[in-house]
Design a protein around this motif. Sequence first.
Motif, mmCIF file in Angstrom:
data_model
loop_
_atom_site.group_PDB
_atom_site.id
_atom_site.type_symbol
_atom_site.label_atom_id
_atom_site.label_comp_id
_atom_site.label_asym_id
_atom_site.label_seq_id
_atom_site.Cartn_x
_atom_site.Cartn_y
_atom_site.Cartn_z
ATOM 1 N N GLY A 155 0.859 -1.247 0.051
ATOM 2 C CA GLY A 155 0.091 -0.214 -0.117
ATOM 3 C C GLY A 155 0.944 1.274 -0.010
ATOM 4 N N SER A 156 0.210 2.294 -0.296
ATOM 5 C CA SER A 156 1.027 3.754 -0.295
ATOM 6 C C SER A 156 -0.216 4.697 -0.117
ATOM 7 C CB SER A 156 1.574 3.876 -1.758
ATOM 8 O OG SER A 156 0.851 4.458 -2.604
ATOM 9 N N ALA A 157 0.532 5.907 0.050
ATOM 10 C CA ALA A 157 -0.349 7.091 0.272
ATOM 11 C C ALA A 157 -1.026 7.660 -0.974
ATOM 12 C CB ALA A 157 0.533 8.356 1.015
ATOM 13 N N GLY A 158 -0.740 6.837 -2.124
ATOM 14 C CA GLY A 158 -1.195 7.432 -3.332
ATOM 15 C C GLY A 158 -0.369 7.238 -4.454
ATOM 16 N N ASN A 159 -0.757 7.390 -5.641
ATOM 17 C CA ASN A 159 -0.016 7.250 -6.912
ATOM 18 C C ASN A 159 1.280 8.303 -6.891
ATOM 19 O OD1 ASN A 159 0.463 5.716 -9.532
ATOM 20 N ND2 ASN A 159 0.361 7.844 -10.411
ATOM 21 N N GLY A 160 2.453 8.045 -6.768
ATOM 22 C CA GLY A 160 3.396 9.069 -6.840
ATOM 23 C C GLY A 160 4.209 9.545 -5.583
ATOM 24 N N SER A 161 3.576 8.988 -4.373
ATOM 25 C CA SER A 161 3.910 9.276 -3.065
ATOM 26 C C SER A 161 5.556 8.828 -2.956
ATOM 27 C CB SER A 161 2.945 8.860 -2.196
ATOM 28 O OG SER A 161 2.893 7.519 -2.120
ATOM 29 N N GLY A 167 8.229 1.491 -2.555
ATOM 30 C CA GLY A 167 7.779 0.167 -2.941
ATOM 31 C C GLY A 167 8.427 -0.232 -4.518
ATOM 32 N N GLU A 168 8.160 0.909 -5.256
ATOM 33 C CA GLU A 168 8.636 0.648 -6.494
ATOM 34 C C GLU A 168 9.786 0.197 -7.126
ATOM 35 O OE1 GLU A 168 6.736 0.058 -9.227
ATOM 36 O OE2 GLU A 168 4.732 0.716 -8.404
ATOM 37 N N LEU A 169 10.815 1.011 -6.146
ATOM 38 C CA LEU A 169 12.152 0.685 -6.045
ATOM 39 C C LEU A 169 12.712 -0.556 -5.854
ATOM 40 C CD1 LEU A 169 15.212 1.574 -6.772
ATOM 41 C CD2 LEU A 169 14.919 2.766 -4.614
ATOM 42 N N LEU A 170 12.017 -1.159 -4.674
ATOM 43 C CA LEU A 170 12.127 -2.636 -4.155
ATOM 44 C C LEU A 170 11.662 -3.561 -5.243
ATOM 45 C CD1 LEU A 170 12.996 -4.667 -1.967
ATOM 46 C CD2 LEU A 170 10.485 -4.147 -0.886
ATOM 47 N N LYS A 171 10.433 -3.323 -5.691
ATOM 48 C CA LYS A 171 10.059 -4.163 -6.788
ATOM 49 C C LYS A 171 10.866 -4.300 -8.043
ATOM 50 C CE LYS A 171 6.092 -4.539 -9.842
ATOM 51 N NZ LYS A 171 4.736 -3.786 -10.399
ATOM 52 N N PRO A 177 7.116 -9.230 -8.267
ATOM 53 C CA PRO A 177 5.665 -8.618 -9.067
ATOM 54 C C PRO A 177 4.924 -8.363 -8.059
ATOM 55 C CG PRO A 177 5.817 -11.306 -8.729
ATOM 56 C CD PRO A 177 7.065 -10.760 -8.354
ATOM 57 N N PHE A 178 5.439 -7.476 -7.256
ATOM 58 C CA PHE A 178 4.530 -6.845 -6.120
ATOM 59 C C PHE A 178 3.494 -6.012 -6.883
ATOM 60 C CE2 PHE A 178 8.684 -6.441 -3.751
ATOM 61 C CZ PHE A 178 8.555 -7.545 -3.113
ATOM 62 N N ILE A 179 2.131 -5.761 -6.309
ATOM 63 C CA ILE A 179 1.161 -5.305 -6.755
ATOM 64 C C ILE A 179 0.801 -3.880 -5.911
ATOM 65 C CG2 ILE A 179 -1.570 -5.360 -7.233
ATOM 66 C CD1 ILE A 179 -1.071 -8.572 -7.509
ATOM 67 N N HIS A 180 0.974 -2.911 -6.573
ATOM 68 C CA HIS A 180 0.671 -1.612 -5.458
ATOM 69 C C HIS A 180 -0.776 -1.359 -5.588
ATOM 70 C CE1 HIS A 180 0.576 3.112 -6.031
ATOM 71 N NE2 HIS A 180 0.860 2.625 -4.761
ATOM 72 N N VAL A 181 -1.128 -0.946 -4.515
ATOM 73 C CA VAL A 181 -2.511 -0.550 -4.100
ATOM 74 C C VAL A 181 -2.392 0.928 -3.479
ATOM 75 C CG1 VAL A 181 -4.460 -1.022 -2.647
ATOM 76 C CG2 VAL A 181 -2.877 -2.826 -3.158
ATOM 77 N N PRO A 182 -2.873 1.722 -4.287
ATOM 78 C CA PRO A 182 -2.759 3.188 -3.841
ATOM 79 C C PRO A 182 -3.918 3.495 -3.046
ATOM 80 C CG PRO A 182 -3.672 3.118 -5.847
ATOM 81 C CD PRO A 182 -3.287 1.812 -5.705
ATOM 82 N N GLY A 195 -4.978 -4.697 9.433
ATOM 83 C CA GLY A 195 -6.304 -5.477 9.237
ATOM 84 C C GLY A 195 -5.752 -6.731 8.516
ATOM 85 N N GLY A 196 -4.603 -6.629 7.860
ATOM 86 C CA GLY A 196 -4.234 -7.881 7.164
ATOM 87 C C GLY A 196 -4.634 -8.067 5.723
ATOM 88 N N ASN A 197 -5.010 -6.705 5.242
ATOM 89 C CA ASN A 197 -5.517 -6.736 3.840
ATOM 90 C C ASN A 197 -4.379 -6.648 2.808
ATOM 91 O OD1 ASN A 197 -8.208 -6.893 4.921
ATOM 92 N ND2 ASN A 197 -8.110 -4.899 5.376
ATOM 93 N N ILE A 198 -3.375 -5.888 3.136
ATOM 94 C CA ILE A 198 -2.184 -5.814 2.248
ATOM 95 C C ILE A 198 -1.059 -6.588 2.920
ATOM 96 C CG2 ILE A 198 -3.068 -3.768 1.123
ATOM 97 C CD1 ILE A 198 -1.350 -1.984 2.862
ATOM 98 N N THR A 199 -0.028 -6.626 2.224
ATOM 99 C CA THR A 199 1.129 -7.626 2.572
ATOM 100 C C THR A 199 2.167 -6.757 3.232
ATOM 101 O OG1 THR A 199 1.069 -9.093 0.658
ATOM 102 C CG2 THR A 199 2.852 -9.157 1.973
ATOM 103 N N PHE A 200 2.500 -5.532 2.680
ATOM 104 C CA PHE A 200 3.499 -4.548 3.353
ATOM 105 C C PHE A 200 3.131 -3.135 2.945
ATOM 106 C CE2 PHE A 200 5.476 -5.722 -0.865
ATOM 107 C CZ PHE A 200 6.261 -4.581 -1.138
ATOM 108 N N MET A 201 4.142 -2.253 3.365
ATOM 109 C CA MET A 201 4.057 -0.955 2.954
ATOM 110 C C MET A 201 5.273 -0.274 3.509
ATOM 111 S SD MET A 201 1.245 1.239 5.532
ATOM 112 C CE MET A 201 1.726 2.763 4.504
#
Length: 325
Positions: A155-161, A167-171, A177-182, A195-201
């Motif tokens: 997860g992130s605070a939004g696209n481009g945050s 996270g993109e650099l780690l990817k 194949p991490f999936i970004h959830v903004p 809440g366990g709904n995303i893996t990391f941030m």
Amino acid sequence: MLSKLIKTAITATLFANVATAHAAWPERPITWIVPFSAGGPMDMVSRPVAQKMSDELGVPIVVENKSGAGGTLGMAQISRAKPDGYTIGIASIGTQAIAPNINATVTYDPNTGFTPVGLLGKYVNVLIVNAKSDIKSVKDLSEKAADPAQNITFGSAGNGSSNHLSGELLKLLTKSPFIHVPYRGSAPALTDLLGGNITFMFDTLNTSMGHIENGNLLPLAVTSPERSKYLPNVPTMDEAGITGYADTGSELWWGVVGPAGIPEETLAKLNTALVNALNSAEIHAQFEKQYVEGWPSTPQEFADVVKKSHTSWGEIIKAANITNQ
């Protein structure tokens, strides 16, 4: 002869007035623009520094919040101001390195559109997972992501945050194949991580440290080249096995800028006031509460940091094909 003497006297008087005007700066209040809303991290670090600089300079420094468009509206206002030293503001890696590389509508050049006064502070993003997760290290995360059956999200605070790009650099470096959830800010992303709904941030310490200290979140690594003094037992990304991470995704920073063209004498006074403020016990104590490290610098050192950040984050943005969505 008399006419010549009169002209000489007038000329001398004019030069004296100009010299007095320069020497008198500042002689009225200074405006400090924060390009985000009141109560946010940039606002919270700005106000005590502005107050301390006000004490140093002997005039009020009025903090004004000019939010909108990811901070670019406030920065554009600073860049358009008269370069007389009476309008300055706080800039960030987001406004100077990320937004100009993503948003084609940004009207300022981060390298030439401002006078760099000096760096203000640096902070880190920390890679965190839910403490109940079976992921206990960056190696575990990478190995799990290599399994096609897994659905690894961040997860992130939004696209481009900044935490999105961390996270993109780690990817990119791990080819995972991490999936970004903004999300609309870090807070809802953090809620879903708990809440366990995303893996990391990735997140800043001022919002995540409480959850780390109470054992709900597990920190795996920090993004800075060296370990954070606030999490001394947590490795850097490079120490965790992600070689080269700090070369690009190093410290995140804030700095003070004004419009391009501020006179050297005025700039020197602003920089001295800023450096003295950052070296004061009061600001050190304020920053400690926010997990921020002061970063006093010269204007040129700040200019070099902006140029490097703009280039390096631009490369990440291009490689990840990130656009202003």
